[in-house]
Design a protein around this motif. Structure first.
Motif, PDB file in Angstrom:
ATOM      1  N   GLY A 233      32.505  43.308  35.731  1.00  0.00           N
ATOM      2  CA  GLY A 233      31.748  44.308  34.979  1.00  0.00           C
ATOM      3  C   GLY A 233      30.758  43.746  33.982  1.00  0.00           C
ATOM      4  O   GLY A 233      30.158  44.509  33.206  1.00  0.00           O
ATOM      5  N   GLN A 234      30.562  42.435  33.979  1.00  0.00           N
ATOM      6  CA  GLN A 234      29.606  41.819  33.055  1.00  0.00           C
ATOM      7  C   GLN A 234      28.185  41.894  33.633  1.00  0.00           C
ATOM      8  O   GLN A 234      27.989  41.769  34.843  1.00  0.00           O
ATOM      9  N   ARG A 235      27.229  42.103  32.757  1.00  0.00           N
ATOM     10  CA  ARG A 235      25.818  42.033  33.163  1.00  0.00           C
ATOM     11  C   ARG A 235      25.388  40.570  33.017  1.00  0.00           C
ATOM     12  O   ARG A 235      25.321  40.048  31.906  1.00  0.00           O
ATOM     13  N   VAL A 236      25.097  39.931  34.144  1.00  0.00           N
ATOM     14  CA  VAL A 236      24.909  38.480  34.174  1.00  0.00           C
ATOM     15  C   VAL A 236      23.526  38.129  34.703  1.00  0.00           C
ATOM     16  O   VAL A 236      23.050  38.716  35.675  1.00  0.00           O
ATOM     17  N   LEU A 237      22.911  37.146  34.059  1.00  0.00           N
ATOM     18  CA  LEU A 237      21.681  36.536  34.576  1.00  0.00           C
ATOM     19  C   LEU A 237      21.877  35.031  34.619  1.00  0.00           C
ATOM     20  O   LEU A 237      22.392  34.443  33.668  1.00  0.00           O
ATOM     21  N   VAL A 238      21.488  34.419  35.731  1.00  0.00           N
ATOM     22  CA  VAL A 238      21.487  32.966  35.839  1.00  0.00           C
ATOM     23  C   VAL A 238      20.041  32.495  35.778  1.00  0.00           C
ATOM     24  O   VAL A 238      19.204  32.930  36.575  1.00  0.00           O
TER      25      VAL A 238
ATOM     26  N   GLU B 207      13.401  37.097  25.219  1.00  0.00           N
ATOM     27  CA  GLU B 207      13.116  38.351  25.922  1.00  0.00           C
ATOM     28  C   GLU B 207      14.281  38.817  26.778  1.00  0.00           C
ATOM     29  O   GLU B 207      14.511  40.018  26.921  1.00  0.00           O
ATOM     30  N   ILE B 208      15.024  37.876  27.365  1.00  0.00           N
ATOM     31  CA  ILE B 208      16.062  38.295  28.307  1.00  0.00           C
ATOM     32  C   ILE B 208      17.410  38.576  27.651  1.00  0.00           C
ATOM     33  O   ILE B 208      18.179  39.404  28.151  1.00  0.00           O
ATOM     34  N   THR B 209      17.712  37.929  26.543  1.00  0.00           N
ATOM     35  CA  THR B 209      19.074  38.035  25.997  1.00  0.00           C
ATOM     36  C   THR B 209      19.500  39.454  25.611  1.00  0.00           C
ATOM     37  O   THR B 209      20.686  39.767  25.748  1.00  0.00           O
ATOM     38  N   PRO B 210      18.609  40.332  25.142  1.00  0.00           N
ATOM     39  CA  PRO B 210      19.100  41.676  24.791  1.00  0.00           C
ATOM     40  C   PRO B 210      19.562  42.503  25.988  1.00  0.00           C
ATOM     41  O   PRO B 210      20.241  43.518  25.808  1.00  0.00           O
ATOM     42  N   ASN B 211      19.228  42.088  27.194  1.00  0.00           N
ATOM     43  CA  ASN B 211      19.469  42.924  28.372  1.00  0.00           C
ATOM     44  C   ASN B 211      20.710  42.545  29.167  1.00  0.00           C
ATOM     45  O   ASN B 211      21.007  43.181  30.182  1.00  0.00           O
ATOM     46  N   TYR B 212      21.438  41.498  28.730  1.00  0.00           N
ATOM     47  CA  TYR B 212      22.582  41.011  29.507  1.00  0.00           C
ATOM     48  C   TYR B 212      23.756  40.718  28.587  1.00  0.00           C
ATOM     49  O   TYR B 212      23.599  40.545  27.376  1.00  0.00           O
ATOM     50  N   ASP B 213      24.934  40.655  29.208  1.00  0.00           N
ATOM     51  CA  ASP B 213      26.129  40.238  28.475  1.00  0.00           C
ATOM     52  C   ASP B 213      26.286  38.725  28.499  1.00  0.00           C
ATOM     53  O   ASP B 213      26.782  38.133  27.536  1.00  0.00           O
TER      54      ASP B 213
END
Length: 285
Positions: free
Chosen positions: A59-64, A136-142
């Motif tokens: 359930g985590q919002r993840v970006l690599v 820019e990306i950190t607010p959008n992911y866990d």
């Protein structure tokens, strides 16, 4: 272990890079975890991609983010063919959102172009562009996983400096452990880190990784101290066993967790995701 890590490895030569405090500590947003290694070929990108899939399942919002700017290969591991990469973002050809795509497994990826000589050194331009992307990306992911290059180049160390947590991937081979030790020492001395986390990939037997981590800790206790005067602390996060299913998934350019979810290595990665979630992603009061 101690013999393999005896001098001259106690004094690894590193390109001087001004230490940068962990970016994630500066404000709210995703927990940034750097997945790095002392040497290449130890399965770092494999771990990043499959760990992202396992965290997404939870359930985590993840970006690599493929932070190996000059020798990117996350696209190869995931069998992706991006039309827009970080290179296009850095050069102003495309907005950042156009470079973020969905990977198999349900997580997001931000891919770098490979063979870009201009990104093999940490110039002020690369540094600033990288910082802007992270902001820019950190607010959008866990969770943001930084799949860094291997070693202790200035680009690798800068990428790692942006993370609040560092996950070192190593194999039981002496060359991998010696290079891991060198990288850990640089992180203690240059970035003033008090601890790093370890995953032992291709472990031959249960318990091997914990024993290896303990032996490496003994060497650090003897030769490396942090700014506080204490030894750099290694936190063993788990082992990924040697498993023929891993090679098959890599050759097919598929995520192991999707191709063979019940194999021993997949189960170990799921356990790693559980440990990361329970220890690093617990909301603070």
């Amino acid at each position: 272990m101690s013999d393999a890590l005896s001098p001259p490895f106690n004094n690894p030569a590193a390109t001087p890079v001004p230490p940068v405090p962990p970016f994630a500590a500066a404000g709210p947003g995703a927990r940034i975890i750097a997945v790095t290694s002392g040497k290449g070929g130890v399965g770092k990108t494999f771990v990043s991609a499959n760990l992202a899939a396992a965290l997404t399942r939870r359930g985590q919002r993840v970006l690599v983010l493929d932070a190996d700017l000059g020798l990117a290969n996350l696209d190869v591991v995931l069998n992706l063919h991006p039309k827009v990469t970080l290179h296009d973002v850095f050069t102003g050809k495309s907005p950042l959102q156009d470079a973020i795509i969905q990977a198999p497994g349900g997580f997001s990826v931000l891919l770098a172009g490979s063979g870009m000589v201009e990104y093999s050194r940490l110039t002020p331009e690369v540094r600033n562009q990288f910082l802007n992307v992270i902001q820019e990306i950190t607010p959008n992911y866990d969770v943001v996983l930084l799949d860094t290059g291997a070693g202790i180049s200035d680009v690798v160390l800068f990428s790692v400096s942006l993370a609040s947590e560092v996950l070192i991937v190593a194999t039981p081979e002496p060359t991998s452990l010696t290079d891991a030790y060198a990288a850990i020492k640089v992180l203690a001395m240059q970035q003033k880190r008090q601890h790093v986390r370890m995953v032992i990939n291709q472990a031959a037997r249960p318990g091997d990784g914990r024993a290896i981590t303990s032996q490496l800790q003994q060497v650090l206790d003897r030769f490396v101290s942090t700014e506080s005067g204490r030894s750099m602390r290694l936190i063993h996060m788990g082992d990924i066993p040697a498993d023929p299913a891993v090679r098959d998934a890599v050759m097919r350019r598929q995520l192991l967790l999707l191709q063979t979810p019940g194999c021993a290595a997949s189960l170990a990665i799921a356990q790693l995701a559980n440990k990361i979630e329970s220890t690093l992603l617990v909301p603070t009061a």
